[in-house]
Motif scaffolding. Structure first.
Motif, PDB file in Angstrom:
ATOM      1  N   ALA A 193       0.826  -1.208   0.000  1.00 50.10           N
ATOM      2  CA  ALA A 193       0.000   0.000   0.000  1.00 50.10           C
ATOM      3  C   ALA A 193       0.860   1.257   0.000  1.00 50.10           C
ATOM      4  CB  ALA A 193      -0.937   0.014   1.210  1.00 50.10           C
ATOM      5  N   GLY A 194       2.177   1.077  -0.106  1.00 47.51           N
ATOM      6  CA  GLY A 194       3.083   2.214  -0.190  1.00 47.51           C
ATOM      7  C   GLY A 194       3.309   2.627  -1.628  1.00 47.51           C
ATOM      8  N   PHE A 195       4.286   3.497  -1.822  1.00 49.07           N
ATOM      9  CA  PHE A 195       4.525   4.082  -3.140  1.00 49.07           C
ATOM     10  C   PHE A 195       5.031   3.056  -4.153  1.00 49.07           C
ATOM     11  CE2 PHE A 195       7.898   6.608  -5.571  1.00 49.07           C
ATOM     12  CZ  PHE A 195       7.040   6.908  -6.623  1.00 49.07           C
ATOM     13  N   ILE A 196       6.196   2.487  -3.913  1.00 57.22           N
ATOM     14  CA  ILE A 196       6.745   1.514  -4.865  1.00 57.22           C
ATOM     15  C   ILE A 196       5.962   0.207  -4.799  1.00 57.22           C
ATOM     16  CG2 ILE A 196       8.809   0.251  -5.585  1.00 57.22           C
ATOM     17  CD1 ILE A 196      10.488   2.469  -4.297  1.00 57.22           C
ATOM     18  N   GLY A 197       5.629  -0.221  -3.588  1.00 57.62           N
ATOM     19  CA  GLY A 197       4.894  -1.477  -3.434  1.00 57.62           C
ATOM     20  C   GLY A 197       3.581  -1.482  -4.185  1.00 57.62           C
ATOM     21  N   SER A 198       2.852  -0.375  -4.151  1.00 61.01           N
ATOM     22  CA  SER A 198       1.565  -0.336  -4.853  1.00 61.01           C
ATOM     23  C   SER A 198       1.755  -0.374  -6.363  1.00 61.01           C
ATOM     24  CB  SER A 198       0.762   0.902  -4.440  1.00 61.01           C
ATOM     25  OG  SER A 198       1.383   2.097  -4.859  1.00 61.01           O
ATOM     26  N   ALA A 199       2.851   0.217  -6.856  1.00 65.60           N
ATOM     27  CA  ALA A 199       3.133   0.132  -8.290  1.00 65.60           C
ATOM     28  C   ALA A 199       3.394  -1.317  -8.694  1.00 65.60           C
ATOM     29  CB  ALA A 199       4.329   1.016  -8.649  1.00 65.60           C
ATOM     30  N   VAL A 200       4.083  -2.057  -7.833  1.00 71.03           N
ATOM     31  CA  VAL A 200       4.329  -3.479  -8.089  1.00 71.03           C
ATOM     32  C   VAL A 200       3.016  -4.251  -8.078  1.00 71.03           C
ATOM     33  CG1 VAL A 200       5.383  -5.575  -7.150  1.00 71.03           C
ATOM     34  CG2 VAL A 200       6.697  -3.436  -7.215  1.00 71.03           C
ATOM     35  N   VAL A 201       2.176  -3.976  -7.089  1.00 71.78           N
ATOM     36  CA  VAL A 201       0.889  -4.676  -6.979  1.00 71.78           C
ATOM     37  C   VAL A 201       0.042  -4.429  -8.220  1.00 71.78           C
ATOM     38  CG1 VAL A 201      -1.302  -4.743  -5.724  1.00 71.78           C
ATOM     39  CG2 VAL A 201       0.857  -4.744  -4.462  1.00 71.78           C
ATOM     40  N   ARG A 202      -0.084  -3.180  -8.629  1.00 76.29           N
ATOM     41  CA  ARG A 202      -0.919  -2.857  -9.791  1.00 76.29           C
ATOM     42  C   ARG A 202      -0.405  -3.539 -11.056  1.00 76.29           C
ATOM     43  NH1 ARG A 202      -0.266   2.290  -7.439  1.00 76.29           N
ATOM     44  NH2 ARG A 202       1.155   2.904  -9.131  1.00 76.29           N
ATOM     45  N   LEU A 203       0.910  -3.495 -11.266  1.00 71.61           N
ATOM     46  CA  LEU A 203       1.473  -4.092 -12.474  1.00 71.61           C
ATOM     47  C   LEU A 203       1.377  -5.614 -12.435  1.00 71.61           C
ATOM     48  CD1 LEU A 203       2.894  -3.607 -15.161  1.00 71.61           C
ATOM     49  CD2 LEU A 203       5.080  -3.667 -13.928  1.00 71.61           C
ATOM     50  N   ALA A 204       1.636  -6.209 -11.273  1.00 70.32           N
ATOM     51  CA  ALA A 204       1.582  -7.666 -11.159  1.00 70.32           C
ATOM     52  C   ALA A 204       0.186  -8.191 -11.458  1.00 70.32           C
ATOM     53  CB  ALA A 204       2.035  -8.098  -9.766  1.00 70.32           C
TER      54      ALA A 204
ATOM     55  N   LEU B 238      -4.504   2.748   1.022  1.00 71.47           N
ATOM     56  CA  LEU B 238      -5.160   1.711   0.232  1.00 71.47           C
ATOM     57  C   LEU B 238      -5.756   2.254  -1.062  1.00 71.47           C
ATOM     58  CD1 LEU B 238      -6.836  -0.551   2.952  1.00 71.47           C
ATOM     59  CD2 LEU B 238      -4.894  -1.108   1.469  1.00 71.47           C
ATOM     60  N   ASP B 239      -5.934   3.570  -1.155  1.00 71.60           N
ATOM     61  CA  ASP B 239      -6.360   4.152  -2.421  1.00 71.60           C
ATOM     62  C   ASP B 239      -5.338   3.885  -3.528  1.00 71.60           C
ATOM     63  OD1 ASP B 239      -8.667   5.109  -1.299  1.00 71.60           O
ATOM     64  OD2 ASP B 239      -7.930   7.151  -1.019  1.00 71.60           O
ATOM     65  N   ASN B 240      -4.080   3.644  -3.134  1.00 70.38           N
ATOM     66  CA  ASN B 240      -3.031   3.373  -4.125  1.00 70.38           C
ATOM     67  C   ASN B 240      -3.308   2.102  -4.927  1.00 70.38           C
ATOM     68  OD1 ASN B 240      -1.913   5.473  -2.663  1.00 70.38           O
ATOM     69  ND2 ASN B 240      -0.004   4.432  -2.173  1.00 70.38           N
ATOM     70  N   VAL B 241      -4.060   1.186  -4.341  1.00 66.40           N
ATOM     71  CA  VAL B 241      -4.344  -0.084  -5.021  1.00 66.40           C
ATOM     72  C   VAL B 241      -5.839  -0.256  -5.288  1.00 66.40           C
ATOM     73  CG1 VAL B 241      -2.286  -1.299  -4.228  1.00 66.40           C
ATOM     74  CG2 VAL B 241      -4.328  -1.276  -2.781  1.00 66.40           C
ATOM     75  N   ALA B 242      -6.578   0.845  -5.242  1.00 63.22           N
ATOM     76  CA  ALA B 242      -8.022   0.763  -5.451  1.00 63.22           C
ATOM     77  C   ALA B 242      -8.363   0.208  -6.825  1.00 63.22           C
ATOM     78  CB  ALA B 242      -8.655   2.151  -5.271  1.00 63.22           C
ATOM     79  N   SER B 243      -7.500   0.451  -7.809  1.00 65.98           N
ATOM     80  CA  SER B 243      -7.792   0.003  -9.177  1.00 65.98           C
ATOM     81  C   SER B 243      -7.777  -1.513  -9.317  1.00 65.98           C
ATOM     82  CB  SER B 243      -6.795   0.625 -10.161  1.00 65.98           C
ATOM     83  OG  SER B 243      -5.466   0.197  -9.874  1.00 65.98           O
ATOM     84  N   VAL B 244      -7.160  -2.222  -8.359  1.00 65.09           N
ATOM     85  CA  VAL B 244      -7.109  -3.690  -8.445  1.00 65.09           C
ATOM     86  C   VAL B 244      -7.796  -4.359  -7.261  1.00 65.09           C
ATOM     87  CG1 VAL B 244      -4.973  -3.643  -9.782  1.00 65.09           C
ATOM     88  CG2 VAL B 244      -4.842  -3.851  -7.285  1.00 65.09           C
ATOM     89  N   ALA B 245      -8.335  -3.559  -6.348  1.00 69.20           N
ATOM     90  CA  ALA B 245      -8.844  -4.113  -5.092  1.00 69.20           C
ATOM     91  C   ALA B 245      -9.973  -5.121  -5.282  1.00 69.20           C
ATOM     92  CB  ALA B 245      -9.306  -2.979  -4.170  1.00 69.20           C
ATOM     93  N   GLN B 246     -10.732  -4.992  -6.360  1.00 71.18           N
ATOM     94  CA  GLN B 246     -11.851  -5.907  -6.595  1.00 71.18           C
ATOM     95  C   GLN B 246     -11.470  -7.091  -7.479  1.00 71.18           C
ATOM     96  OE1 GLN B 246     -14.567  -5.380  -4.772  1.00 71.18           O
ATOM     97  NE2 GLN B 246     -13.416  -3.625  -4.001  1.00 71.18           N
TER      98      GLN B 246
END
Length: 349
Positions: A9-20, A39-47
């Motif tokens: 849910a951090g800066f670099i970590g969320s970029a990894v989550v979204r791309l993965a 958690l808004d950082n990963v809202a695009s993949v949360a569902q």
């Protein structure tokens, strides 16, 4: 591949989550949700059915054991860390507890899980670190950090990350834990927490506040767009050689003053002031204690062994970053009230 990503849910970590997730990997996001997480950082993949979230602190070994047993990942990408140098000067204890003790807990939880699973050859523990562990470089552009550069950390933050790097290598050598390591240069891009240099400059400029530059602005950093970094990290966890470390750089060296002037020029174009330039707001302030003069990455190993190069120039990446902040005011407004944001930190030394 199922990835357990700490600090997702951090800066670099969320970029990894979204791309993965975008690439079809299952992701378990483990985050304590400290002040810099959102958690808004990963809202695009949360569902997505590929995404799962576990609120857990890497300082809590029992919680980590439960996460490993529940989700049974194929690989770990360990990004959770305290990372703000100025905060490390004011409160080094948090950095030791999270970056050193937390990494020890991650290694032990991963080792237990890996051993009980029969020590599968495909398992990976990817430890993500920083170029700051190497210390400070002279201004000579021919000299850069390689994977063989001796460690010489200069701040509580970089010392804590150096310690965690040593632990990861020791767990590989002593216990055979299959690890890979990466050390990156300065990241920037969307979702960057608003206490770091690039968002500070953008948001202060928009607010009509001074644009603070430490010292004379001659300190040099190698700037890496966060989405390029996420791409490199996924490549390393999939194809990196066991026990190997890879330096990831943007090949975009700029002085802090050059960087700030570039940001001002972009803002002048995208949201011009009624009068003058945003550069008129530049203010030089007392330097940070122990401020490293220069960081620069030699990315030869990751380029030759894995075929990776950054895809974004610093000018292109900064333009995209400025536009993202202009388009996402509710995101950064919500974070500006968090403790320490907007304050000058790291002057107690």
């Amino acid at each position: 591949m199922k990835l357990l990503v700490t600090g997702g849910a951090g800066f670099i970590g969320s970029a990894v989550v979204r791309l993965a997730v975008a690439r079809g990997h299952a992701v378990v996001n483990v985050d304590a949700l400290t002040y810099a997480a959102c958690l808004d950082n990963v809202a695009s993949v949360a569902q997505s059915p590929l995404y799962a979230f576990e609120q857990a602190d890497i300082r809590d070994r029992a919680a980590l054991d439960r996460v490993f047993a529940k989700h049974r990942p194929d690989a770990v990408m360990h990004l959770a860390a305290e990372s703000h140098v100025d905060r490390s000067i004011d409160g080094p204890g948090d950095f030791i507890e999270t970056n050193v003790i937390g990494t020890f807990n991650m290694l032990e939880a991963a080792r237990k899980y890996w051993t009980e699973a029969g020590r599968p050859e495909t398992f990976r523990f990817h430890h993500i670190s920083t170029d700051e562990v190497f210390g400070s470089l002279p201004k000579d552009p021919s000299i850069k950090f390689t994977e063989d550069t001796p460690y010489d950390p200069r701040s509580p933050y970089s010392a804590s990350k150096a310690s965690s790097d040593h632990l990861v290598r020791a767990w590989h050598e002593t216990y055979g834990l299959p690890v890979v390591l990466t050390n990156c240069s300065n990241n920037y891009g969307p979702f960057h927490f608003p206490e770091k240099l690039v968002p500070v400059i953008i948001l202060n400029a928009l607010a009509g506040k001074p644009l603070p530059i430490y010292g004379d602005g001659s300190n040099i950093r190698d700037w890496l767009f966060v989405e390029d970094h996420a791409d490199a990290l996924l490549l390393v966890v999939e194809k990196g050689a066991l026990g190997r470390s890879y330096n990831i750089g943007g090949e975009n060296e700029r002085t802090n003053l050059e960087l700030v002037r570039t940001l001002c020029a972009i803002l002048d174009e995208k949201r011009p002031k009624a009068q003058g330039s945003y550069a008129d707001q530049i203010t030089f302030v007392t330097d940070r204690p122990g401020h490293d003069a220069r960081y620069a990455i030699d990315p030869t190993r990751i380029r030759t062994e894995l075929g990776w190069r950054p895809s974004v120039t610093v000018e292109e990446g900064l333009a995209r970053t400025v536009q993202w902040y202009l388009d996402n005011e509710p995101w950064w407004r919500a974070l500006q009230g968090r403790k320490g944001v907007g304050e000058r930190l790291g002057v107690k030394a």
